[in-house]
Design a protein around this motif. Sequence first.
Motif, PDB file in Angstrom:
ATOM      1  N   ALA A 277       0.841  -1.199   0.000  1.00 30.00           N
ATOM      2  CA  ALA A 277       0.000   0.000   0.000  1.00 30.00           C
ATOM      3  C   ALA A 277       0.876   1.250   0.000  1.00 30.00           C
ATOM      4  CB  ALA A 277      -0.933  -0.018   1.209  1.00 30.00           C
TER       5      ALA A 277
ATOM      6  N   GLU B  50       8.963   4.686  14.076  1.00 31.50           N
ATOM      7  CA  GLU B  50       7.566   4.577  14.482  1.00 31.50           C
ATOM      8  C   GLU B  50       6.845   5.880  14.129  1.00 31.50           C
ATOM      9  OE1 GLU B  50       6.212   1.822  16.095  1.00 31.50           O
ATOM     10  OE2 GLU B  50       4.293   2.890  15.993  1.00 31.50           O
TER      11      GLU B  50
ATOM     12  N   MET C  49      -2.510  -9.353  -2.242  1.00 29.34           N
ATOM     13  CA  MET C  49      -1.559  -8.314  -2.654  1.00 29.34           C
ATOM     14  C   MET C  49      -2.072  -7.491  -3.824  1.00 29.34           C
ATOM     15  SD  MET C  49       2.082 -10.322  -2.331  1.00 29.34           S
ATOM     16  CE  MET C  49       1.560 -11.874  -3.034  1.00 29.34           C
TER      17      MET C  49
ATOM     18  N   PRO D 226       4.196 -17.635   3.195  1.00 29.01           N
ATOM     19  CA  PRO D 226       4.245 -17.734   1.733  1.00 29.01           C
ATOM     20  C   PRO D 226       3.398 -16.683   1.034  1.00 29.01           C
ATOM     21  CG  PRO D 226       2.787 -19.386   2.653  1.00 29.01           C
ATOM     22  CD  PRO D 226       3.478 -18.747   3.812  1.00 29.01           C
ATOM     23  N   HIS D 227       3.980 -15.995   0.076  1.00 24.00           N
ATOM     24  CA  HIS D 227       3.262 -14.986  -0.700  1.00 24.00           C
ATOM     25  C   HIS D 227       3.303 -15.357  -2.178  1.00 24.00           C
ATOM     26  CE1 HIS D 227       3.110 -12.747   2.962  1.00 24.00           C
ATOM     27  NE2 HIS D 227       2.363 -11.838   2.377  1.00 24.00           N
ATOM     28  N   ILE D 228       2.138 -15.695  -2.696  1.00 19.89           N
ATOM     29  CA  ILE D 228       2.034 -16.122  -4.091  1.00 19.89           C
ATOM     30  C   ILE D 228       1.232 -15.070  -4.841  1.00 19.89           C
ATOM     31  CG2 ILE D 228       1.121 -17.920  -5.627  1.00 19.89           C
ATOM     32  CD1 ILE D 228       1.722 -19.133  -2.277  1.00 19.89           C
TER      33      ILE D 228
ATOM     34  N   ASP E 275       8.886   3.110   8.069  1.00 21.50           N
ATOM     35  CA  ASP E 275       8.332   1.829   8.512  1.00 21.50           C
ATOM     36  C   ASP E 275       8.998   1.485   9.828  1.00 21.50           C
ATOM     37  OD1 ASP E 275       6.825  -0.720   6.712  1.00 21.50           O
ATOM     38  OD2 ASP E 275       7.563  -1.047   8.761  1.00 21.50           O
ATOM     39  N   ARG E 276       8.223   0.956  10.742  1.00 17.01           N
ATOM     40  CA  ARG E 276       8.780   0.594  12.047  1.00 17.01           C
ATOM     41  C   ARG E 276       9.688  -0.635  11.955  1.00 17.01           C
ATOM     42  NH1 ARG E 276       3.203  -1.599  14.035  1.00 17.01           N
ATOM     43  NH2 ARG E 276       3.011   0.380  15.159  1.00 17.01           N
TER      44      ARG E 276
ATOM     45  N   ARG F  62      -4.339  -3.326   3.901  1.00 17.28           N
ATOM     46  CA  ARG F  62      -5.037  -4.422   4.583  1.00 17.28           C
ATOM     47  C   ARG F  62      -5.364  -4.084   6.043  1.00 17.28           C
ATOM     48  NH1 ARG F  62      -4.546 -10.766   3.588  1.00 17.28           N
ATOM     49  NH2 ARG F  62      -3.712 -11.509   5.540  1.00 17.28           N
TER      50      ARG F  62
ATOM     51  N   ASN G 288       4.659  -7.283   4.705  1.00 20.21           N
ATOM     52  CA  ASN G 288       4.548  -8.730   4.908  1.00 20.21           C
ATOM     53  C   ASN G 288       5.020  -9.537   3.711  1.00 20.21           C
ATOM     54  OD1 ASN G 288       3.638  -8.532   7.494  1.00 20.21           O
ATOM     55  ND2 ASN G 288       1.476  -8.447   6.893  1.00 20.21           N
TER      56      ASN G 288
ATOM     57  N   TYR H 176      -7.499  -8.367   2.153  1.00 25.21           N
ATOM     58  CA  TYR H 176      -7.008  -8.114   0.807  1.00 25.21           C
ATOM     59  C   TYR H 176      -5.865  -9.057   0.425  1.00 25.21           C
ATOM     60  CZ  TYR H 176      -8.804  -3.286  -0.075  1.00 25.21           C
ATOM     61  OH  TYR H 176      -9.553  -2.181  -0.357  1.00 25.21           O
TER      62      TYR H 176
HETATM   63  P1  FAD Z   1       1.636  -4.580   5.177  1.00 26.27           P
HETATM   64  O1  FAD Z   1       2.408  -5.442   4.252  1.00 26.27           O
HETATM   65  O2  FAD Z   1       1.252  -5.123   6.511  1.00 26.27           O
HETATM   66  O3  FAD Z   1       2.486  -3.232   5.384  1.00 26.27           O
HETATM   67  C1  FAD Z   1       2.172  -2.299   6.380  1.00 26.27           C
HETATM   68  C2  FAD Z   1       3.499  -1.764   6.914  1.00 26.27           C
HETATM   69  O4  FAD Z   1       3.225  -0.670   7.793  1.00 26.27           O
HETATM   70  C3  FAD Z   1       4.253  -2.802   7.739  1.00 26.27           C
HETATM   71  O5  FAD Z   1       5.533  -3.023   7.181  1.00 26.27           O
HETATM   72  C4  FAD Z   1       4.322  -2.183   9.134  1.00 26.27           C
HETATM   73  O6  FAD Z   1       5.559  -2.431   9.788  1.00 26.27           O
HETATM   74  C5  FAD Z   1       4.128  -0.695   8.844  1.00 26.27           C
HETATM   75  N1  FAD Z   1       3.546   0.031   9.981  1.00 26.27           N
HETATM   76  C6  FAD Z   1       2.345  -0.235  10.561  1.00 26.27           C
HETATM   77  N2  FAD Z   1       2.132   0.655  11.555  1.00 26.27           N
HETATM   78  C7  FAD Z   1       3.210   1.462  11.604  1.00 26.27           C
HETATM   79  C8  FAD Z   1       3.571   2.586  12.432  1.00 26.27           C
HETATM   80  N3  FAD Z   1       2.767   3.027  13.398  1.00 26.27           N
HETATM   81  N4  FAD Z   1       4.755   3.189  12.211  1.00 26.27           N
HETATM   82  C9  FAD Z   1       5.600   2.752  11.228  1.00 26.27           C
HETATM   83  N5  FAD Z   1       5.294   1.719  10.410  1.00 26.27           N
HETATM   84  C10 FAD Z   1       4.110   1.082  10.598  1.00 26.27           C
HETATM   85  N6  FAD Z   1      -1.541 -12.048  -0.541  1.00 26.27           N
HETATM   86  C11 FAD Z   1      -1.508 -12.602  -1.780  1.00 26.27           C
HETATM   87  O7  FAD Z   1      -1.902 -11.952  -2.750  1.00 26.27           O
HETATM   88  N7  FAD Z   1      -1.016 -13.875  -1.980  1.00 26.27           N
HETATM   89  C12 FAD Z   1      -0.559 -14.635  -0.962  1.00 26.27           C
HETATM   90  O8  FAD Z   1      -0.120 -15.778  -1.165  1.00 26.27           O
HETATM   91  C13 FAD Z   1      -0.579 -14.080   0.353  1.00 26.27           C
HETATM   92  N8  FAD Z   1      -0.148 -14.817   1.397  1.00 26.27           N
HETATM   93  C14 FAD Z   1      -0.162 -14.271   2.638  1.00 26.27           C
HETATM   94  C15 FAD Z   1       0.306 -15.051   3.692  1.00 26.27           C
HETATM   95  C16 FAD Z   1       0.323 -14.529   4.978  1.00 26.27           C
HETATM   96  C17 FAD Z   1       0.830 -15.379   6.110  1.00 26.27           C
HETATM   97  C18 FAD Z   1      -0.158 -13.205   5.214  1.00 26.27           C
HETATM   98  C19 FAD Z   1      -0.155 -12.636   6.598  1.00 26.27           C
HETATM   99  C20 FAD Z   1      -0.635 -12.440   4.163  1.00 26.27           C
HETATM  100  C21 FAD Z   1      -0.650 -12.948   2.864  1.00 26.27           C
HETATM  101  N9  FAD Z   1      -1.107 -12.201   1.778  1.00 26.27           N
HETATM  102  C22 FAD Z   1      -1.086 -12.761   0.527  1.00 26.27           C
HETATM  103  C23 FAD Z   1      -1.634 -10.828   1.956  1.00 26.27           C
HETATM  104  C24 FAD Z   1      -0.545  -9.760   1.766  1.00 26.27           C
HETATM  105  O9  FAD Z   1       0.462  -9.936   2.741  1.00 26.27           O
HETATM  106  C25 FAD Z   1      -1.161  -8.384   1.941  1.00 26.27           C
HETATM  107  O10 FAD Z   1      -2.257  -8.195   1.088  1.00 26.27           O
HETATM  108  C26 FAD Z   1      -0.196  -7.235   1.682  1.00 26.27           C
HETATM  109  O11 FAD Z   1       1.120  -7.515   2.060  1.00 26.27           O
HETATM  110  C27 FAD Z   1      -0.688  -6.042   2.446  1.00 26.27           C
HETATM  111  O12 FAD Z   1       0.081  -4.906   2.154  1.00 26.27           O
HETATM  112  P2  FAD Z   1      -0.112  -3.602   3.054  1.00 26.27           P
HETATM  113  O13 FAD Z   1       0.857  -2.598   2.538  1.00 26.27           O
HETATM  114  O14 FAD Z   1      -1.536  -3.242   3.152  1.00 26.27           O
HETATM  115  O15 FAD Z   1       0.288  -4.067   4.541  1.00 26.27           O
END
Ligand code: FAD
Length: 368
Positions: free
Chosen positions: A18, A220, A352, A62-64, A37-38, A343, A45, A350
């Motif tokens: 995101a 943070e 990826m 695992p992320h596919i 990012d913290r 997410r 993820n 959601y």
């Molecule tokens: P995130 O990746 O969670 O990023 C948010 C970031 O914000 C983090 O790095 C966090 O450290 C940072 N943050 C939060 N709060 C603060 C703060 N206060 N200060 C500083 N930094 C902060 N999706 C797929 O399409 N295929 C898959 O196979 C798949 N497998 C998955 C398997 C697992 C085990 C998990 C948990 C998820 C999986 N997903 C998969 C979903 C995918 O991980 C997410 O959709 C995607 O990574 C979300 O991106 P995001 O940027 O919203 O959140």
Amino acid sequence: MTSTSSSRSALIVGAGFAGSVVARELADAGWKVHVIDRRPHIAGNAYDELDAHGLLVHRYGPHIFHTNGERIATYLSRFTKWRPYEHRVQGVVDGVAYPFPINRDTLNLLYGLNLDEAGAAEYFERVREARNPVLTSEDVVLNSVGRDLYEKFFLNYTRKQWGLEPSELKAGVAARIPVRTNSDDRYFTDTFQAMPAEGYTRMFERMLDHPAISLALGVEFERRAMTPLYDHVVYTGPIDAFFEYRFGQLPYRSLRFEHEHIVDMERFQETGTVNYPNDHAYTRITEFKHLTGQAHPGTSIVREYPEATGDPYYPVPNVENEALFKRYETLAKAETGVTFVGRLAQYRYYNMDQVVGAALTAARSLLD
Ligand code: FAD
Ligand code: UDP
């Protein structure tokens, strides 16, 4: 603060999909962007890294990558080449590994049958427990495959993964898993299924490599101190934390990842992931070499242990939690200088590609 669009500044909280996509879009449009990012790394993820044995592994499970959105695949292709990969999964029941999602072969193997496609469709029709309306994850599964398959493949996995009964989770959770009358044993049927050729982290490095983007890791978010320094904030962390849990904590499900390397073993299991609905405290084992195609004399695997506390990984989709989220969303909508996306911030289960789509939309609305 008054500034022209070419000199606007943004703070992006979170360097996952995101945050990184919005950061890149704003930077390409002339904004000055600071990403924090913290965690000590980018990619959220989806972060991957070489383990001590030189195998590319996903630290957070695992992320596919799979999508039907051509726009999304095209967008990410600016930052990576791809390795075609179609994920396959088996579910172990009473010590036997079956194709999962349930398909014609699962039925034939499990019940000693010899059904063709029409026979499989008739079978499901005969055993299903029709539900109307279909509201919960229990409804979804019983309505499509009936009680025996529900109990063998879904009930205990769901209890383990969520700490809840399938009847306590919205339909969308189990509806992620299709039921097939043919022999297609792929986990996903999306038109685009591939892994970033050099891994996710490398893809994120390229996305964030822009003269107008600065990055600070291990930082943070401090709302009061940081917000006034920028024209706009894009927040991708948990929405309840942003509002200091004013209405109470939103439940997020956590996981503990147990990584293991096995020397002198080229293959640990037949498919990328094997699910254990009824045995063990972990839900599944993934062997990364299937996903990456890496050649190595040893192999690395990860087991996922669901936990109630720890880093937030999954929003928990049920009626109560979504009502609580709506209260936070109302606050978020009133927050004019902040965009909530991702997410955790949107409290949506959601994938990826959906996060990339949401991030592109969020960036567009800031730029229009
Ligand atoms: P995130 O990746 O969670 O990023 C948010 C970031 O914000 C983090 O790095 C966090 O450290 C940072 N943050 C939060 N709060 C603060 C703060 N206060 N200060 C500083 N930094 C902060 N999706 C797929 O399409 N295929 C898959 O196979 C798949 N497998 C998955 C398997 C697992 C085990 C998990 C948990 C998820 C999986 N997903 C998969 C979903 C995918 O991980 C997410 O959709 C995607 O990574 C979300 O991106 P995001 O940027 O919203 O959140
Ligand atoms: N599920 C199940 N048995 C399985 C696999 C999945 O009951 O063998 C259910 C479970 O409730 C799970 C949901 O289907 O949380 C979605 O599964 P998916 O594999 O999409 O989960 P994710 O990869 O997002 O953890």
